[in-house]
Design an enzyme around this catalytic site. Structure first.
Site, PDB file in Angstrom:
ATOM      1  N   TYR A 142     -14.844  82.037  -0.741  1.00  0.00           N
ATOM      2  CA  TYR A 142     -16.216  82.490  -0.485  1.00  0.00           C
ATOM      3  C   TYR A 142     -16.355  83.985  -0.798  1.00  0.00           C
ATOM      4  O   TYR A 142     -17.278  84.406  -1.512  1.00  0.00           O
ATOM      5  CB  TYR A 142     -16.531  82.221   0.989  1.00  0.00           C
ATOM      6  CG  TYR A 142     -17.875  82.691   1.474  1.00  0.00           C
ATOM      7  CD1 TYR A 142     -19.050  82.167   0.975  1.00  0.00           C
ATOM      8  CD2 TYR A 142     -17.957  83.665   2.475  1.00  0.00           C
ATOM      9  CE1 TYR A 142     -20.284  82.599   1.454  1.00  0.00           C
ATOM     10  CE2 TYR A 142     -19.180  84.094   2.952  1.00  0.00           C
ATOM     11  CZ  TYR A 142     -20.340  83.560   2.438  1.00  0.00           C
ATOM     12  OH  TYR A 142     -21.550  83.996   2.910  1.00  0.00           O
ATOM     13  N   LYS A 146     -18.621  85.822  -3.639  1.00  0.00           N
ATOM     14  CA  LYS A 146     -19.661  86.801  -3.306  1.00  0.00           C
ATOM     15  C   LYS A 146     -19.406  88.130  -4.022  1.00  0.00           C
ATOM     16  O   LYS A 146     -20.342  88.777  -4.493  1.00  0.00           O
ATOM     17  CB  LYS A 146     -19.748  87.006  -1.787  1.00  0.00           C
ATOM     18  CG  LYS A 146     -20.384  85.830  -1.052  1.00  0.00           C
ATOM     19  CD  LYS A 146     -21.858  85.686  -1.409  1.00  0.00           C
ATOM     20  CE  LYS A 146     -22.515  84.474  -0.796  1.00  0.00           C
ATOM     21  NZ  LYS A 146     -23.868  84.220  -1.307  1.00  0.00           N
TER      22      LYS A 146
HETATM   23  N1  SER Z   1     -21.224  84.069   8.355  1.00  0.00           N
HETATM   24  C1  SER Z   1     -20.504  83.918   7.130  1.00  0.00           C
HETATM   25  C2  SER Z   1     -19.279  83.135   7.308  1.00  0.00           C
HETATM   26  O1  SER Z   1     -18.738  83.164   8.384  1.00  0.00           O
HETATM   27  C3  SER Z   1     -20.147  85.269   6.573  1.00  0.00           C
HETATM   28  O2  SER Z   1     -21.019  85.575   5.546  1.00  0.00           O
HETATM   29  O3  SER Z   1     -18.827  82.529   6.390  1.00  0.00           O
END
Ligand code: SER
Length: 316
Positions: A142, A146
């Site tokens: 992730y 990003k």
């Molecule tokens: N709230 C998100 C997550 O925990 C962080 O961008 O993946």
């Protein structure tokens, strides 16, 4: 009034963003789009479109034919879910962004909002008061997606004058819709368990401090950034943004002010390593200087509003 679309409208941010944008721009001007076939009850006050962001042809046709000028692209897999399905997470988080950036490059779209996250930071980043510009070596799928997305946003802005704006959201706390698949989700789940009078088993250690923010602040920040004059938006990767920071133990103790019998225990799982790689607190002075950001909710204020408003019917 120019037409706006929120893609990923049924998610934790999307639901509240659609409601707020409809209030400001008029319901008929804000289209909610999501994978779900049926429009959820809460979004029924305005137009809805079933949309798979990975269906590039459909997305392009829909946006061009409906003369949509502003896009909020929220569809993504979050940190915990992405670790379980890395190939799909990379595909979803990147391809959708390219579809929208290219529509703006071709001048079909005027303005894009695309969310980044504290997940762009990694274990080698300074963790206290993390600066806007610092070491960025994310260790999650992730976070990698990003960070790559941020670089592409800045590139499209520099090369093609694409007006794309972004925020590195901290963990977001809300009661209108549930979060899904993030590492910071415990800080929402805990309120439902507290209200159900059941003990909460937290998947993070008691002293894990993470940056957090109440959703009302996050939505306001998003709209303020989108409304800022073009020249004021000096950062075209993504802005650091800070609300408050707390640990599971501190949060539980705030909840105890309202529900004295509430109990928490700790059973860290794979999400602990993700949390350990993220900042504890964020320096957001660039957002404050460039477009006047200021948070409204401290931890105790956020807890008060959550306790008052969390409705456990949402779990059904
Ligand atoms: N709230 C998100 C997550 O925990 C962080 O961008 O993946």
């Amino acid at each position: 009034m120019l037409k706006t679309i929120v893609i990923g409208a049924c998610g934790q941010i999307g639901t509240e963003l659609v409601l707020k944008l409809r209030e400001i721009k008029g319901a008929e001007n804000v289209i909610a789009a999501d994978l779900k076939v049926d429009c959820p009850e809460v979004l029924k006050g305005g137009p809805y479109c079933k949309m798979d962001i990975l269906d590039e042809t459909l997305v392009r046709e829909y946006i061009i034919e409906n003369e949509i000028k502003e896009v909020y692209l929220l569809a993504a897999l979050l940190s915990a879910t992405a670790e379980k399905n890395p190939d799909f997470a990379w595909k979803l988080n990147m391809e959708g962004l390219f579809t929208i950036l290219n529509l703006a490059k071709e001048k079909h779209i005027d303005k894009i909002f695309w969310p980044s996250s504290i997940a762009v930071f990694g274990p080698t980043t300074p963790r206290d008061n993390t600066p806007q510009y610092t070491v960025m070596e994310p260790s999650t799928v992730y976070g990698i997606s990003k960070l790559a997305g941020e670089r592409w946003c800045e590139y499209y802005h520099a090369k093609f004058d694409v007006d794309v704006r972004s925020i590195r959201y901290p963990g977001l706390i809300s009661y209108t819709s549930l979060p899904g698949g993030g590492t910071t989700d415990y800080a929402v789940d805990i309120f439902y368990q507290a209200k159900l009078n059941v003990p909460y088993v937290c998947y993070l250690k008691e002293d894990t401090s993470l940056p957090m923010m109440f959703m009302e602040d996050a939505i306001r920040a998003t709209i303020e950034l989108m409304d800022a004059p073009k020249a004021a938006v000096k950062i075209r990767s993504a802005y650091n943004l800070s609300g408050c920071s707390f640990t599971p133990k501190e949060l539980a103790s705030e909840i105890n002010n309202y529900i004295p019998d509430f109990k928490i225990s700790y059973a860290p799982d794979f999400r602990q390593a993700i949390a350990d790689s993220w900042p504890k607190s964020i320096d957001d002075s660039a957002a404050r200087k460039d477009w006047g950001w200021k948070e409204n909710y401290s931890t105790s204020e956020l807890v008060k509003v959550m306790i008052e408003n969390v409705n456990t019917d949402l779990l059904k």
